[in-house]
Write an enzyme that holds these catalytic residues in place. Structure first.
Site, PDB file in Angstrom:
ATOM      1  N   ARG A 358       0.859  -1.185   0.000  1.00 49.92           N
ATOM      2  CA  ARG A 358       0.000   0.000   0.000  1.00 49.92           C
ATOM      3  C   ARG A 358       0.897   1.237   0.000  1.00 49.92           C
ATOM      4  O   ARG A 358       1.256   1.748   1.054  1.00 49.92           O
ATOM      5  CB  ARG A 358      -0.913   0.002   1.231  1.00 49.92           C
ATOM      6  CG  ARG A 358      -1.857  -1.191   1.288  1.00 49.92           C
ATOM      7  CD  ARG A 358      -2.876  -1.016   2.387  1.00 49.92           C
ATOM      8  NE  ARG A 358      -3.781  -2.154   2.476  1.00 49.92           N
ATOM      9  CZ  ARG A 358      -4.870  -2.179   3.249  1.00 49.92           C
ATOM     10  NH1 ARG A 358      -5.176  -1.134   3.977  1.00 49.92           N
ATOM     11  NH2 ARG A 358      -5.633  -3.246   3.291  1.00 49.92           N
ATOM     12  N   TRP A 487     -17.485   0.135   2.793  1.00 51.41           N
ATOM     13  CA  TRP A 487     -16.354   0.043   3.735  1.00 51.41           C
ATOM     14  C   TRP A 487     -15.823  -1.377   3.838  1.00 51.41           C
ATOM     15  O   TRP A 487     -14.620  -1.609   3.950  1.00 51.41           O
ATOM     16  CB  TRP A 487     -16.809   0.547   5.114  1.00 51.41           C
ATOM     17  CG  TRP A 487     -15.775   0.363   6.178  1.00 51.41           C
ATOM     18  CD1 TRP A 487     -14.785   1.237   6.532  1.00 51.41           C
ATOM     19  CD2 TRP A 487     -15.617  -0.783   7.027  1.00 51.41           C
ATOM     20  NE1 TRP A 487     -14.028   0.710   7.549  1.00 51.41           N
ATOM     21  CE2 TRP A 487     -14.522  -0.524   7.871  1.00 51.41           C
ATOM     22  CE3 TRP A 487     -16.299  -1.991   7.157  1.00 51.41           C
ATOM     23  CZ2 TRP A 487     -14.092  -1.440   8.831  1.00 51.41           C
ATOM     24  CZ3 TRP A 487     -15.874  -2.905   8.118  1.00 51.41           C
ATOM     25  CH2 TRP A 487     -14.781  -2.626   8.945  1.00 51.41           C
ATOM     26  N   ASP A 489     -14.612  -4.370   2.291  1.00 49.35           N
ATOM     27  CA  ASP A 489     -14.098  -4.776   0.979  1.00 49.35           C
ATOM     28  C   ASP A 489     -14.453  -6.203   0.617  1.00 49.35           C
ATOM     29  O   ASP A 489     -14.260  -6.619  -0.530  1.00 49.35           O
ATOM     30  CB  ASP A 489     -12.576  -4.621   0.946  1.00 49.35           C
ATOM     31  CG  ASP A 489     -12.149  -3.164   0.919  1.00 49.35           C
ATOM     32  OD1 ASP A 489     -12.906  -2.340   0.393  1.00 49.35           O
ATOM     33  OD2 ASP A 489     -11.067  -2.851   1.435  1.00 49.35           O
TER      34      ASP A 489
END
Length: 800
Positions: A358, A487, A489
């Protein structure tokens, strides 16, 4: 079992035994030059990006979790015994070796005692700098003269891009070289034949450099080759160089680089000596030489350490409380906010778990992270808000990741239609009012900011576009579509499936937008929002209440998820708590669904995200089935959501229940039983194993999690009830009935408010009287100070 204690006076967590259940870590530096260090000196370092700027290496998912690191080896020249200034990596028997670690605010101190020698090593990055200090003090506590050799050690990456360094070895093993310079600095160079790094740190084909220096003792040897230092078939616990007692003076040329400088010292009984290891990025012949000249003294290091402490402690001074619960005080006064500040800085990009997958700021996470820091760093909160607003696309959706180091508003390529997530920009309705309430900066709503792809709008325009994005994408029942994901996933509804969670978010957003528009003198905008909210309310009531709780969602094919008929995932935490937070639930519905939360989702370690777990549900409907039952989204305790449960109970006035939920997931509450949680007892973790797992209470993925912001936000603004609004600071606590009250020192708009709350009737909520500087005031709103003097506020709770 207890491994340490909180020292709030020093703002430190003190680890008294080094064999913690997992590596317990801390963060050093800033978003420019960042570092992770553990209680055993493990960890790594990175410049701007944990994925593409990593210059110190870590071997992820290893045993231990944190090796290599920032090590100092000591060797007794008479006995030839050797050890490390931190327990690991050598790992001497703990009946012979003592270790204490003090994790502070962006610094860590590790003390050790072994064989009559005591060491104290202080690690930190000076404010605004791109190098770090390792300050070592060695004391001879024995009754005889001691002759010691000392060796520093770190392992450099071969390529700062972590994929290239750890995967593409046929390239990265052949691009590094190292040497000792004329001024006794180690020079590590990557692709040294290419153009230096200035102007393009995230381009592969450039040169990159690091350096290491020693201050306070002569350099007697060095190594820049990892293989030469460790030796073949050895490890960090038994380096050949240390065992042999002398460096080999190796100049790495391909393979793998390290940094090791050797020195020696002779100590009489009771004598102490100090030295500095300095490590940084840039060319040793220029940058390193300059930094060593300016900062290379023990006196300057002491000044920089104090400056660092002052820098962080000032931020923590935005709120200091004293309540009957010491563990709650530790959380609010130091570690809860510090956790928020670190998470705000690094989002989800660099930890002992996040390994570069990320890179940048995840949109939805980073907007929520702002909630935890607006009081402490309002200027930085505004900058981050503006950055994230420019990550919004002109259609109202958002870029999934914003990379500050290469973000170009107005020129970004928007996501493909099927890649939009439905909740991203709805978090602005939490974060933007929080900033305006904290600062009183009403003009912020009028500031023009570009969209990510094209065009621009005022902040208010960005908010309107966020609502329109969801209102323009609704399903057959009039609820917003879940799109790629809400929210959660793991939820797969089909693109036109409908998310009740997002419906509640939109409802809250419409309410807040209407309030903002009214304040800005835009009655037409306010009327539009309330009209849309009325239509949404009707849709929610028509299809979303299942009799005892609210459903999860409705699939694109019409399947309703989260009903009594569902064998798995019947009760979903998010839709219950957000029905209350958004104001969508009737009082009867709110009471009933929160009772179901207590009966079906509450555990001793926190609120499960759903129940029962998914075992047979198809993966194309609920990807949580890939996780073991009781972990993460599959009926685990997702700590991000715990603050929402607290907020919902506080809104209903249930202070005892809200606090019970808060303590169940509060890290500090596990300090004396750390073997249950295993993760650090001073910071949040992403997920906790629930009762559906064989190890309930184990917590994983610490530090960088949305749990940090929501735990701090729910504690300070809902339990303590210190709520900044545009017109002032509202005091509306919802506390345990057993508390006699609490006190707080709150910094608000550059002024200080000393607040004392009395609870003589032992109620949970209800302000019946308030005085400011001894004068009775109506209501519970403290108007902003105009004279700059400290304001003394007393508040009484009672039955009405």
């Amino acid at each position: 079992m207890q491994y340490g204690y909180f020292d709030d006076k020093a703002k430190e967590y003190v680890i008294t035994r080094p064999d913690t259940p997992q590596s317990w870590s801390n963060y050093l530096g800033s978003t420019e030059y960042g570092a992770i260090i553990t209680n055993n000196a493990g960890g790594y370092g990175f410049y701007q990006s944990g994925a593409r700027g990593r210059f110190l290496r870590l071997h992820f998912n290893n045993v231990p979790l944190d090796q290599p690191g920032r090590y100092i080896y000591l060797r007794d020249c008479q006995s030839r015994d050797y050890w490390s200034a931190s327990w690991q990596p050598v790992g001497k028997p703990l009946d012979q070796y003592q270790s204490t670690c003090r994790h502070g605010t962006a610094y860590t101190v590790i003390e050790s005692r072994y064989a009559g020698i005591a060491t104290e090593t202080t690690y930190f990055v000076p404010v605004g700098q791109t190098f770090e200090y390792w300050r070592l003090k060695v004391t001879n506590e024995s009754d005889r003269r001691r002759e010691l050799s000392l060796f520093s050690f770190c392992e450099f990456t071969n390529q700062w891009d972590t994929y290239q360094d750890q995967v593409n070895l046929q390239y990265s093993l052949f691009i590094i070289r190292g040497e000792r310079t004329a001024n006794n600095l180690l020079r590590i160079a990557i692709q040294d034949n290419l153009t230096p790094e200035s102007g393009g740190f995230f381009i592969h084909d450039i040169a990159r450099h690091a350096w290491m220096g020693l201050v306070g003792a002569p350099v007697e040897g060095f190594d820049t080759s990892r293989e030469a230092f460790l030796g073949p078939y050895r490890g960090y616990h038994c380096p050949l160089v240390v065992e042999r007692g002398s460096c080999s003076n190796s100049n790495v040329y391909g393979d793998n680089a390290c940094g090791s400088l050797q020195t020696s010292m002779t100590l009489q009984p009771g004598e102490s000596r100090e030295l500095l290891v300095m490590l940084g990025i840039g060319d040793a012949r220029t940058t390193g030489k300059k930094k060593l000249s300016e900062f290379g003294s023990l006196e300057r290091a002491a000044v920089e350490l104090q400056r660092l402490k002052d820098h962080w402690h000032e931020k923590l001074g935005s709120l200091v409380v004293e309540t009957p619960d010491e563990e709650f005080n530790h959380t609010v006064n130091v570690w809860g906010l510090y956790n928020c500040l670190v998470t705000f800085a690094w989002s989800r990009s660099a930890s002992l778990v996040y390994n570069g997958e990320r890179d940048g700021l995840g949109f939805r996470d980073s907007v929520q992270d702002i909630l935890g820091v607006t009081a402490a760093i309002p200027d930085e909160a505004r900058q981050r808000l503006e950055l994230m607003l420019t990550g919004q696309v002109s259609n109202g959706g958002a870029m999934p990741i914003v990379k500050p180091f290469e973000h170009h508003p107005g020129y970004e390529t928007p996501p493909a239609p099927e890649e939009y997530r439905s909740d991203d920009c709805l978090w602005f309705f939490n974060a933007v009012p929080a900033y305006v309430g904290e600062t009183g900066d009403l003009e912020f709503y009028s500031k023009l900011l570009p969209y990510a792809d094209k065009g621009k709008a005022s902040v208010l325009g960005h908010l309107r576009r966020a609502l329109e994005f969801n209102l323009e994408r609704t399903g057959k029942h009039g609820l917003p579509c879940g799109l790629l994901a809400d929210w959660n996933d793991c939820l797969r509804l089909g693109y036109y499936g409908e998310s009740l969670f997002v419906a509640f978010q939109v409802r809250l957003g419409l309410t807040i937008y209407g309030e903002i528009a009214g304040r800005l003198g835009k009655p037409g905008e306010a009327a539009w929002a309330l009209c849309e909210r009325e239509k949404l309310d009707a849709a929610i009531q028509a299809c979303a209440w299942d009799g005892d709780w609210f459903i999860w969602a409705i699939g694109e094919d019409g399947t309703v998820y989260g009903t009594k008929e569902c064998g798995e995932g019947q009760v979903y935490l998010n839709t219950q708590v957000w029905s209350v937070i958004s104001g969508a639930a009737t009082l009867k519905q709110a009471s009933r669904c929160m009772q179901m939360v207590k009966e079906r989702l509450a555990t001793p370690n926190g609120l499960m995200l759903s129940s029962p777990p998914f075992v047979k549900t198809p993966i194309d409907v609920m990807r949580a089935v890939v996780f073991n039952p009781g972990i993460k989204e599959n009926a685990g305790i997702f700590n991000h959501t715990q603050g929402w449960g607290v907020m919902a109970e506080c809104i209903l006035g249930h202070g005892d229940q809200a606090y019970a939920y808060y303590r169940a997931s509060m890290p500090a509450a596990y300090n004396t039983r750390a073997e249950i949680r295993q993760s650090e007892p001073y910071v949040q973790g992403q997920t906790t194993y629930s009762v559906y797992s064989p190890r309930p209470g184990n917590t994983r993925t610490s530090w960088l999690t949305g749990a940090a912001a929501w735990a701090y936000f729910s504690a300070t603004q809902y339990i303590l009830g210190l709520c900044p609004e545009y017109n002032g600071l509202r005091v509306d606590p919802c506390i345990p009935s057993g508390w006699d009250g609490f006190s707080a020192l709150r910094r608000f708009r550059s002024h200080t408010y000393r607040i004392v709350v009395h609870n003589p009737d032992h109620v949970c909520r209800g302000v019946v009287r308030m005085t400011v500087n001894g004068h009775e005031v109506s209501g519970n709103l403290i108007l902003p100070s105009v004279d700059g003097a400290e304001q003394f506020v007393e508040v009484w709770l009672g039955g009405k």
